[in-house]
Design a protein around this motif. Sequence first.
Motif, PDB file in Angstrom:
ATOM      1  N   UNK A  45       0.812  -1.221   0.023  1.00 25.33           N
ATOM      2  CA  UNK A  45      -0.001  -0.091   0.150  1.00 25.33           C
ATOM      3  C   UNK A  45       1.016   1.102   0.328  1.00 25.33           C
ATOM      4  N   UNK A  46       0.239   2.161  -0.511  1.00 19.72           N
ATOM      5  CA  UNK A  46       1.039   3.336  -0.725  1.00 19.72           C
ATOM      6  C   UNK A  46       0.209   4.037   0.119  1.00 19.72           C
ATOM      7  N   UNK A  47       0.589   5.020   1.442  1.00 20.10           N
ATOM      8  CA  UNK A  47      -0.416   5.563   2.899  1.00 20.10           C
ATOM      9  C   UNK A  47       0.637   7.002   2.457  1.00 20.10           C
ATOM     10  N   UNK A  48      -0.003   7.947   3.030  1.00 21.10           N
ATOM     11  CA  UNK A  48       0.580   9.302   3.326  1.00 21.10           C
ATOM     12  C   UNK A  48       0.535   9.952   4.582  1.00 21.10           C
ATOM     13  N   UNK A  49       1.779  10.374   5.450  1.00 15.46           N
ATOM     14  CA  UNK A  49       2.059  10.900   6.734  1.00 15.46           C
ATOM     15  C   UNK A  49       1.450  12.067   7.071  1.00 15.46           C
ATOM     16  N   UNK A  83       0.515  13.810  13.915  1.00 13.64           N
ATOM     17  CA  UNK A  83      -0.407  13.085  13.015  1.00 13.64           C
ATOM     18  C   UNK A  83      -0.480  11.951  13.030  1.00 13.64           C
ATOM     19  N   UNK A  84      -1.515  11.725  11.224  1.00 10.34           N
ATOM     20  CA  UNK A  84      -1.938  10.722  11.069  1.00 10.34           C
ATOM     21  C   UNK A  84      -1.242  10.168   9.961  1.00 10.34           C
ATOM     22  N   UNK A  85      -1.483   8.954   9.610  1.00 12.89           N
ATOM     23  CA  UNK A  85      -1.659   8.242   8.766  1.00 12.89           C
ATOM     24  C   UNK A  85      -2.901   8.145   8.200  1.00 12.89           C
ATOM     25  N   UNK A  86      -2.929   8.135   6.396  1.00 14.48           N
ATOM     26  CA  UNK A  86      -3.980   8.596   5.492  1.00 14.48           C
ATOM     27  C   UNK A  86      -3.739   7.256   4.634  1.00 14.48           C
ATOM     28  N   UNK A  87      -4.794   7.948   3.864  1.00 15.53           N
ATOM     29  CA  UNK A  87      -5.232   7.431   2.239  1.00 15.53           C
ATOM     30  C   UNK A  87      -4.543   8.441   1.749  1.00 15.53           C
ATOM     31  N   UNK A 109       0.836  14.253  -4.130  1.00 14.36           N
ATOM     32  CA  UNK A 109       1.441  13.256  -3.146  1.00 14.36           C
ATOM     33  C   UNK A 109       2.384  12.090  -3.021  1.00 14.36           C
ATOM     34  N   UNK A 110       1.673  11.506  -3.718  1.00 11.97           N
ATOM     35  CA  UNK A 110       2.912  10.182  -3.967  1.00 11.97           C
ATOM     36  C   UNK A 110       3.790   9.760  -4.569  1.00 11.97           C
ATOM     37  N   UNK A 111       3.783  11.012  -5.446  1.00  7.43           N
ATOM     38  CA  UNK A 111       4.557  11.007  -6.865  1.00  7.43           C
ATOM     39  C   UNK A 111       4.809  10.182  -7.677  1.00  7.43           C
ATOM     40  N   UNK A 112       3.579   9.099  -8.173  1.00  8.67           N
ATOM     41  CA  UNK A 112       3.222   8.110  -9.269  1.00  8.67           C
ATOM     42  C   UNK A 112       2.280   8.897 -10.138  1.00  8.67           C
ATOM     43  N   UNK A 113       2.785   9.124 -11.709  1.00  5.19           N
ATOM     44  CA  UNK A 113       2.049   9.195 -12.443  1.00  5.19           C
ATOM     45  C   UNK A 113       1.247   8.664 -13.537  1.00  5.19           C
ATOM     46  N   UNK A 114      -0.111   8.634 -12.907  1.00  3.86           N
ATOM     47  CA  UNK A 114      -0.962   7.475 -13.777  1.00  3.86           C
ATOM     48  C   UNK A 114      -1.980   8.607 -14.345  1.00  3.86           C
TER      49      UNK A 114
END
Length: 204
Positions: A45-49, A83-87, A109-114
């Motif tokens: 999974x790729x999450x954000x904090x 600080x939270x862990x999120x989608x 936020x996550x650096x993926x080009x889709x």
Amino acid sequence: MPKESPWVKPMRLNYIENQKEKYTDLIKTLDGVIVIIFNITRKKFIFVRQFRGAVYQGIYSTGKQTVPEGDADLEKFPPEIGITLELCGGAVDKDKSLEEIAREEVLEECGYEVNADSMQHIFNYRSGIGTSSGGLSMFYCEVCDEQKVSEGGGVDHEVIQVVEMSLKEASKMVQTGAVTNGGPTFLVGLLWFFLYKAPAYNYK
């Protein structure tokens, strides 16, 4: 609350229910998009904090009937508690399709080009129904290492850390008795994945 805030607008709604005049105090917020991101190359999974002031204030003011004023006691309440862990996700603040806004958030936020058409719509729902009832649209998106074009981290003054988590690690987040500092959307997204997607990766 500054009247010019672009994010929240406090208000009072007056209404009649069962022939009685009533009112409720609300906060108008922007709608949002949420994306469950799964890297199929490494099965993670790729999450954000990130730091959330609302979470910090909620913990800081636990048990208090009024909003605390003045400087916070940073020794007793260090910033890390906020600080939270999120989608991955963001506000619907552009005149674009929800899929396109979701695509931009994945990149920023996550650096993926889709592509926008790679967003699988899951469902729409509302959060904070007692105070704000903001509309949320959840999507699912699979990515691979080849689509990683930047480190992510957000735009402008955002400070976002990208977090990768294995299926086993993430499954512990939704077990009975688990505790998370994120919102219910994070848990709902994980539950949906383990119900509908995990079997395809031979995970039960």
